[in-house]
Structures are given as C-alpha cells and as structure tokens.
Design a protein around this motif. Structure first.
Motif, PDB file in Angstrom:
ATOM      1  N   THR A   1      41.956  -2.029  97.838  1.00 38.50           N
ATOM      2  CA  THR A   1      43.262  -1.886  97.203  1.00 38.50           C
ATOM      3  C   THR A   1      43.154  -2.259  95.734  1.00 38.50           C
ATOM      4  O   THR A   1      42.302  -3.051  95.334  1.00 38.50           O
ATOM      5  CB  THR A   1      44.320  -2.791  97.872  1.00 38.50           C
ATOM      6  OG1 THR A   1      43.839  -4.145  97.871  1.00 38.50           O
ATOM      7  CG2 THR A   1      44.589  -2.373  99.296  1.00 38.50           C
ATOM      8  N   GLN A   2      44.032  -1.664  94.951  1.00 38.11           N
ATOM      9  CA  GLN A   2      44.129  -1.985  93.531  1.00 38.11           C
ATOM     10  C   GLN A   2      45.590  -2.265  93.227  1.00 38.11           C
ATOM     11  O   GLN A   2      46.440  -1.382  93.343  1.00 38.11           O
ATOM     12  CB  GLN A   2      43.608  -0.835  92.664  1.00 38.11           C
ATOM     13  CG  GLN A   2      43.493  -1.191  91.189  1.00 38.11           C
ATOM     14  CD  GLN A   2      42.646  -0.192  90.423  1.00 38.11           C
ATOM     15  OE1 GLN A   2      42.404   0.916  90.895  1.00 38.11           O
ATOM     16  NE2 GLN A   2      42.176  -0.568  89.246  1.00 38.11           N
ATOM     17  N   GLY A   3      45.875  -3.525  92.879  1.00 38.86           N
ATOM     18  CA  GLY A   3      47.271  -3.910  92.731  1.00 38.86           C
ATOM     19  C   GLY A   3      47.953  -3.865  94.082  1.00 38.86           C
ATOM     20  O   GLY A   3      47.470  -4.411  95.072  1.00 38.86           O
ATOM     21  N   LEU A   4      49.083  -3.172  94.142  1.00 37.51           N
ATOM     22  CA  LEU A   4      49.813  -3.033  95.399  1.00 37.51           C
ATOM     23  C   LEU A   4      49.453  -1.766  96.164  1.00 37.51           C
ATOM     24  O   LEU A   4      49.971  -1.532  97.262  1.00 37.51           O
ATOM     25  CB  LEU A   4      51.324  -3.040  95.126  1.00 37.51           C
ATOM     26  CG  LEU A   4      51.899  -4.322  94.526  1.00 37.51           C
ATOM     27  CD1 LEU A   4      53.358  -4.127  94.149  1.00 37.51           C
ATOM     28  CD2 LEU A   4      51.752  -5.486  95.495  1.00 37.51           C
ATOM     29  N   ALA A   5      48.567  -0.923  95.589  1.00 40.64           N
ATOM     30  CA  ALA A   5      48.315   0.394  96.167  1.00 40.64           C
ATOM     31  C   ALA A   5      46.940   0.457  96.826  1.00 40.64           C
ATOM     32  O   ALA A   5      45.950  -0.042  96.269  1.00 40.64           O
ATOM     33  CB  ALA A   5      48.411   1.470  95.082  1.00 40.64           C
ATOM     34  N   PRO A   6      46.839   1.078  98.015  1.00 35.98           N
ATOM     35  CA  PRO A   6      45.523   1.290  98.628  1.00 35.98           C
ATOM     36  C   PRO A   6      44.727   2.328  97.845  1.00 35.98           C
ATOM     37  O   PRO A   6      45.290   3.278  97.288  1.00 35.98           O
ATOM     38  CB  PRO A   6      45.862   1.800 100.029  1.00 35.98           C
ATOM     39  CG  PRO A   6      47.229   2.388  99.901  1.00 35.98           C
ATOM     40  CD  PRO A   6      47.933   1.591  98.851  1.00 35.98           C
ATOM     41  N   VAL A   7      43.417   2.162  97.780  1.00 30.83           N
ATOM     42  CA  VAL A   7      42.535   3.101  97.076  1.00 30.83           C
ATOM     43  C   VAL A   7      42.130   4.192  98.056  1.00 30.83           C
ATOM     44  O   VAL A   7      41.452   3.927  99.058  1.00 30.83           O
ATOM     45  CB  VAL A   7      41.297   2.366  96.524  1.00 30.83           C
ATOM     46  CG1 VAL A   7      40.295   3.373  95.952  1.00 30.83           C
ATOM     47  CG2 VAL A   7      41.711   1.371  95.440  1.00 30.83           C
ATOM     48  N   THR A   8      42.539   5.400  97.780  1.00 31.51           N
ATOM     49  CA  THR A   8      42.276   6.521  98.693  1.00 31.51           C
ATOM     50  C   THR A   8      41.268   7.521  98.138  1.00 31.51           C
ATOM     51  O   THR A   8      40.917   8.465  98.832  1.00 31.51           O
ATOM     52  CB  THR A   8      43.587   7.271  98.996  1.00 31.51           C
ATOM     53  OG1 THR A   8      44.158   7.736  97.761  1.00 31.51           O
ATOM     54  CG2 THR A   8      44.589   6.347  99.685  1.00 31.51           C
ATOM     55  N   ASN A   9      40.810   7.326  96.891  1.00 37.67           N
ATOM     56  CA  ASN A   9      39.946   8.325  96.259  1.00 37.67           C
ATOM     57  C   ASN A   9      38.522   7.832  96.074  1.00 37.67           C
ATOM     58  O   ASN A   9      37.805   8.300  95.191  1.00 37.67           O
ATOM     59  CB  ASN A   9      40.521   8.733  94.904  1.00 37.67           C
ATOM     60  CG  ASN A   9      40.578   7.570  93.914  1.00 37.67           C
ATOM     61  OD1 ASN A   9      40.598   6.411  94.330  1.00 37.67           O
ATOM     62  ND2 ASN A   9      40.607   7.873  92.627  1.00 37.67           N
ATOM     63  N   ALA A  10      38.081   6.870  96.885  1.00 37.87           N
ATOM     64  CA  ALA A  10      36.707   6.385  96.774  1.00 37.87           C
ATOM     65  C   ALA A  10      35.729   7.519  97.102  1.00 37.87           C
ATOM     66  O   ALA A  10      35.868   8.194  98.127  1.00 37.87           O
ATOM     67  CB  ALA A  10      36.474   5.195  97.690  1.00 37.87           C
ATOM     68  N   GLU A  11      34.749   7.721  96.224  1.00 36.91           N
ATOM     69  CA  GLU A  11      33.765   8.773  96.462  1.00 36.91           C
ATOM     70  C   GLU A  11      32.722   8.353  97.486  1.00 36.91           C
ATOM     71  O   GLU A  11      32.148   9.188  98.185  1.00 36.91           O
ATOM     72  CB  GLU A  11      33.081   9.134  95.140  1.00 36.91           C
ATOM     73  CG  GLU A  11      34.044   9.730  94.109  1.00 36.91           C
ATOM     74  CD  GLU A  11      33.366   9.991  92.777  1.00 36.91           C
ATOM     75  OE1 GLU A  11      32.262   9.421  92.548  1.00 36.91           O
ATOM     76  OE2 GLU A  11      33.916  10.749  91.974  1.00 36.91           O
ATOM     77  N   ARG A  12      32.491   7.046  97.560  1.00 30.03           N
ATOM     78  CA  ARG A  12      31.479   6.546  98.500  1.00 30.03           C
ATOM     79  C   ARG A  12      31.744   5.073  98.771  1.00 30.03           C
ATOM     80  O   ARG A  12      31.982   4.291  97.855  1.00 30.03           O
ATOM     81  CB  ARG A  12      30.079   6.720  97.918  1.00 30.03           C
ATOM     82  CG  ARG A  12      28.928   6.339  98.858  1.00 30.03           C
ATOM     83  CD  ARG A  12      27.609   6.718  98.199  1.00 30.03           C
ATOM     84  NE  ARG A  12      26.475   6.513  99.078  1.00 30.03           N
ATOM     85  CZ  ARG A  12      25.732   5.396  99.107  1.00 30.03           C
ATOM     86  NH1 ARG A  12      26.043   4.385  98.280  1.00 30.03           N
ATOM     87  NH2 ARG A  12      24.708   5.281  99.922  1.00 30.03           N
ATOM     88  N   VAL A  13      31.717   4.702 100.047  1.00 29.89           N
ATOM     89  CA  VAL A  13      31.798   3.294 100.441  1.00 29.89           C
ATOM     90  C   VAL A  13      30.624   3.033 101.375  1.00 29.89           C
ATOM     91  O   VAL A  13      30.511   3.656 102.437  1.00 29.89           O
ATOM     92  CB  VAL A  13      33.134   2.966 101.131  1.00 29.89           C
ATOM     93  CG1 VAL A  13      33.136   1.520 101.610  1.00 29.89           C
ATOM     94  CG2 VAL A  13      34.306   3.212 100.190  1.00 29.89           C
TER      95      VAL A  13
END
Length: 632
Positions: A448-460
């Motif tokens: 997450t970044q701030g209050l928003a979930p990160v949905t655009n990760a290219e690779r985890v």
C-alpha cells in the motif's frame, strides 16, 4: 467521597476480571477447502474457521461459481457443532472449474464485521481472480458515529459533573443545584439516546453480547437521570454518587465492546477504562466549570480557588490520559507512519492535536486566569472565553473518538502466525504467513501507498536464504490475488531455523523496493509438518497438497538433516505404507537442483481415504513413522 473512591476501585477491578474473557476480531484462521486448493472432486461442504465465535445471524459463507458469480451453495449457513468458531455451508455436486468463497463474519465479542474472499478449483483449471471487495471491515455509518459521539458526551457529562460537584466545589445555592441537575439529566439523556443510536446502527443482527452491554449502557443513562429526578429520601451527595457510579458503569460497558475488548490481555481493558474515566473527568469537568461556578457570579478570589482546584485535578487526568493513550497506541499501531497513512491513525492524530491544544488552553487557566482571580483581579471574562472554547474543542475530541472507536486499528488481530510490516520508499510492504511450521506455506505480500493499495506492481518476488545453514537461495514469484495483495505458495522454508525473506516490489519507473524480514521457522507454528527422528538424522516431513484427497496424486516431501542441522545429500530415502489398502513401497527422488539441498520427494499416484502410516527409512540407518490423513 470515600464511597465514590471505593466504587471506582471496585469497577476497575471488575474490568480487569472481565477483560480476560475477550478475544479478537473474527479473523479468518483456516478453511476446508483451503485457500487456493485444487480438488479432484466436489466437496460436500465448505468450512471457514475464525479466531472467535461468529454470530450466524449476521454472518455468511457464499460459494460463487466463477466467472459469473452465481451462488452455488445450498444457503444453509450454520455453526459447526464439532469444531469451534466455524461456519459451514453445504454444497450440491459442483462441476469442474473455479469457485470463490465470499465470507462475512459478525463478531459476537465486539459486534464488528469482517469479510474476505478466497478461491479453490475443482479439476485442473486456473484459479479465479479474487475481486476487489473493499476493506476487511466496512466503514462506520453516520448513525453509528453520531451515536458513539453522543454516548461518549453523556458519559463525560455524568462522570465529570459528579466529580466536579463532589470534589471540586459543591453548588452553593438552589439555582446552582438546579443547573447541576440539568447537566446530569442532559448527560443521562445523551448517554441513553446515543447508545440507542449505536444499537440501531447494528440492525437486527446485533450479537447478544453486544446488545446486552449496549442496553446496560443505556440503562446507566436512565439511572443518572433518575438519581436527580426521582423522589428519594437520600442526601444530595448520595444522588451525585449514584449518578457518578452510573457514569462509571457506562464507561465499563463501553470498554467491554471496544478495541480493548478485542485483546486477550486484561491490562488493555483496564487501560481503556481508566482512559475513559480520565477524559471524562477533564472534559466533563470543563463543562461543569462553565455551567456551575462561572454562572454563579462568584467573587474573583473564590472563583480563582475553584479554578486552582480543578486545574490540579485536570493535570492529573491529563497525565493519566497521556499514559494510557500512549500504551494503547503502541499496541494498536504498527509503524509511526500509521498516524497519517491509515484511517484509524488519522483519527488518532486528530484527537492528539486537539488534546494538545486543550492542554495549552488549560495551562492559561492554571497559570494566567486562576492567579489573577486569586489576586482579586477581574479576569472572569477571559476565563469564560477560554472555558467556552475548551468546551467546543472537547466536542471535536468526542467526534474524533467516535471515528477512532469505530475504525479497525492497523494492528488488529489476525490469524497469521507471522505478520510484519516495513516501509520502504514511502510504500508499506507487509508479509503474512499462516504458519511458521516447516513445509509448504502461503506467503502473502500486501503493498500500500498512503491509504491506497498498490495494484500496478510489475513484479513481486520473495527470495529465501537460511541463516544457520547454506541452503542456497530460492525465489518465489507472487501473483496478484486482490487489490494490493500478492500471493505465492511453495516450500522454500522447509528447514527448522531462521530464514531471511526478502520481498522485492517493482513499480513502474522506480527502482526495486526491497524489504527484508526475519522469519523463525519452528515446529510449533500450527502447520502440518512432522519431525521424524532417525538417528543420526532428523527428517522434516510434509505433504503437498497439505490436505490430500482420495484418488488424487500427492507428494510427501522430506528434508534430511544431520545432528548439526546441515542438509544431507546423496542418501537413499524410501517409504513403505500401512493404511486402508495395499500400497507398493516407493523410493524418494532427490531433487537438490529444484527443491534445494537435502530435499527428497516421494511421489504417490493416489491413496484411499483414511489414516496412513508411512514408515520412512534412510539407507540402513533405521526408520521412523509419519502419519498422513487423506480426505474423501
């Protein structure tokens, strides 16, 4: 006065005892089928187990056929009689394909609702994507927030007014006593009415325990009203003590359905209750100061003496408030950045800022207006403006408290055996593991970044290395399963010991973000791995899948280590079987290239349902047994 002190001590003791029965939010613990399970045939039911009893009237388990999302279960959601804290829903025979299980759990402890989704597959198809279902706990509604704020104001009015009249300054004439009665009646009305608003916000499915405490809280408000209105042959001080006790009781009932009640530690329940008393004495006392002596037109010296006594009491209340608040915040926050990166933290920060401003205004009363009044200087108008401003700011504090008590804290209880959060480059990376037992595991990375979930990760990705022994480096690639949630499964942490798990998150246009977690792997983490001793070796044994089914292929994985814990290569590991049917012995395949050093895999085409005993042998060194349950 002595009676009041004894009553307060008795209530605090009762809180400490009552707290020992409270648990956490109804968090997901496990399910059958397991999350992301692959089945060879349709199960007869779905079971979901939670960390505390769910109320079946406000809970649901829905099995949805993917991708249409049509409900495929029988709709007969009920509590299991043979397994604690478990909901069951029956299933008709299901066709091959992917299914989503969407669950909602209403806690019987605090009335909070949690929800989530997991998937399973029948056959060999792909797992369905988990949709973004929003936060695990839905946001509070306007009726609930209003009810919480009004009931908290009522508690403050009743406790603070009784404390002021008993310990700071007794009303001197009938007009002042009449204002005192009105203040107590208003507090009782706010307490009863606000609590009923909260009860209304829960709807018809409010858990019995929560309903009981809310009704008791509303009843305490009615007692506060009756203490100052009903004809009774008791003196005025006794009426004040009855009202004050009703306020303390209301604070107790509020605490027992709060975040503190979601802790298994009685000290947090006691801390929360003491916090409620301290803020009520301060805030309610400020209102009593405004309504009683400031309207009585006292002489400056007498008014100054009252201000001095109340300021000293308020200082003690502030010290208690800060101490208990900090201790609770340390338990409920994960990172310092939670104060501005989570809804709960923002509400807490707003309350802290308001209380700091109130402390500054209170310092004016203690250091400026009070001394001037005691010296005979006319300073009533300045004091009046300051106290009126304090009263208004306390209304904002109560509003912030309403949000704070309705929102889930960042460190709320969950079922993960390992849960740690790090912040890298302004991004929060959280790693969760359902078990810290050796063997196959599920690794969940929340970004997450701030209050928003990160949905655009290219690779985890997750990279695993062991501290005590050289097991090489293994990597798992996580795939997105929900908004901001990435999941990987595998058995890289198959050895007992300490593992370094590096989470690597690649975002568009940025260098890779790396968070390093230290994960202890032991044999008490609630997993399905077993340690088999065959001196001079130890074998760590686990099945894949962890819940094997009859007629389906499976593998039994073996990690072979010596007495020092180092992996052993080049041995012959074999298994013979004892169970519901005859089964040919199988020799394990050593696969150090794919699985890692010391790793052996016993591939089994299929087993019948029931309990199997595998006798494992290492060369000619000896043998040991491993028990395996195969479901239908």
């Amino acid at each position: 006065m002595l009676r009041s002190a004894l009553v307060a001590l008795a209530v605090i003791a009762a809180v400490a005892l009552a707290g020992s029965t409270a648990l956490g939010h109804a968090a997901y613990v496990r399910s059958n089928p397991a999350s992301d399970a692959r089945l060879v045939r349709s199960p007869a039911e779905v079971r979901v187990t939670f960390s505390e009893p769910p109320d079946p009237r406000g809970s649901d388990v829905a099995v949805l056929a993917s991708p249409a999302g049509v409900r495929a279960d029988r709709g007969d959601v009920r509590l299991a009689t043979d397994e604690a804290n478990t909901l069951i829903v029956g299933l008709p025979p299901l066709a091959e394909g992917g299914y989503l299980v969407s669950w909602t759990a209403l806690s019987t402890v605090d009335g909070h609702e949690t929800r989530g989704t997991f998937a399973f597959v029948i056959g060999s198809g792909p797992l369905p994507a988990i949709p973004d279902v929003g936060p695990a706990s839905p946001p509070p509604g306007a009726v609930e927030l209003a009810g919480r704020a009004l009931s908290f104001a009522g508690i403050a009015f009743v406790i603070g007014g009784a404390f002021f009249a008993l310990f700071i300054r007794r009303p001197a004439d009938e007009a002042e006593r009449r204002r005192e009665r009105r203040l107590a009646i208003a507090g009782g009305a706010l307490l009863a009415g606000g609590t009923l608003f909260v009860l209304l916000s829960y709807g018809a499915t409010v858990p019995d325990r929560v309903r009981l405490f809310l009704l008791l809280r509303a009843g305490a408000g009615l007692v506060a009203i009756g203490a100052h209105t009903l004809p009774m042959r008791i003196d005025v001080d006794t009426r004040r003590e009855i009202a004050g006790f009703s306020g303390l009781a209301a604070g107790l009932w509020a605490t027992l359905v709060s975040h503190a009640a979601a802790s298994s530690e009685p000290r947090f329940v006691a801390l929360d209750f003491i916090h409620v008393i301290a803020v009520s004495v301060w805030s309610g006392g400020v209102l009593a100061l405004l309504v009683l002596p400031l309207r009585a037109r006292l002489e400056p010296a007498a008014l100054g003496a009252t201000v001095w006594r109340f300021s000293l009491s308020a200082l003690v209340a502030v010290a208690v408030l800060v101490s208990t608040g900090v201790l609770q915040a340390l338990d409920r926050l994960v990172l310092l950045e939670d104060l501005y990166e989570t809804p709960y933290g923002i509400a807490l920060l707003a309350k802290v800022v308001l209380l700091a401003a109130l402390l500054a205004l209170g310092a004016l009363n203690l250091l400026v207006w009070g001394p001037r009044l005691r010296a005979g200087v006319a300073a009533r108008s300045g004091l009046l403006r300051g106290v009126a401003l304090e009263t208004g700011m306390f209304a904002l504090v109560l509003a912030a408290t309403a949000f704070l008590t309705a929102l889930p804290p960042p460190a709320q209880a969950n079922a993960a055996a390992f849960d740690e959060t790090q912040r890298v480059g302004g991004v929060r990376i959280e790693l969760l593991m359902p078990t810290t037992s050796p063997g196959r595991n599920r690794f969940v990375v929340r970004v997450t970044q701030g209050l928003a979930p990160v949905t655009n990760a290219e690779r985890v990705a997750l990279r695993f290395t062991m501290v005590e022994h050289d097991m090489g480096e293994q990597e798992l690639i996580a795939t997105p399963r929900a908004a901001g949630e990435y999941v990987a499964e595998g058995s890289p942490t198959a050895m007992l010991g300490t593992w370094k798990v590096q989470a690597i998150v690649r975002l568009p246009g940025r260098p890779d973000l790396r968070a390093l977690f230290t994960v202890p792997i032991n044999d008490t983490g609630g997993g399905l791995a077993q340690v088999v001793s065959i001196p001079p070796y130890n074998l760590i044994v686990f099945s894949d899948p962890s819940q094997p089914q009859a007629g389906a292929p499976l593998a039994v994985n073996v990690v072979l280590v010596d007495a020092k814990g180092d992996p052993v290569l080049g041995q012959r590991v074999s298994a013979s079987f004892s169970g519901p049917a005859a089964q040919t012995p199988i020799t394990a395949i050593e696969d150090r290239a794919t699985l890692g050093p010391g790793r052996y895999r016993i591939e089994i085409p299929a087993l019948q349902a029931g309990t199997w005993t595998l006798t494992l042998a290492v060369g000619s060194e000896g043998s040991g047994t491993y028990t395996l349950e195969v479901g239908r």
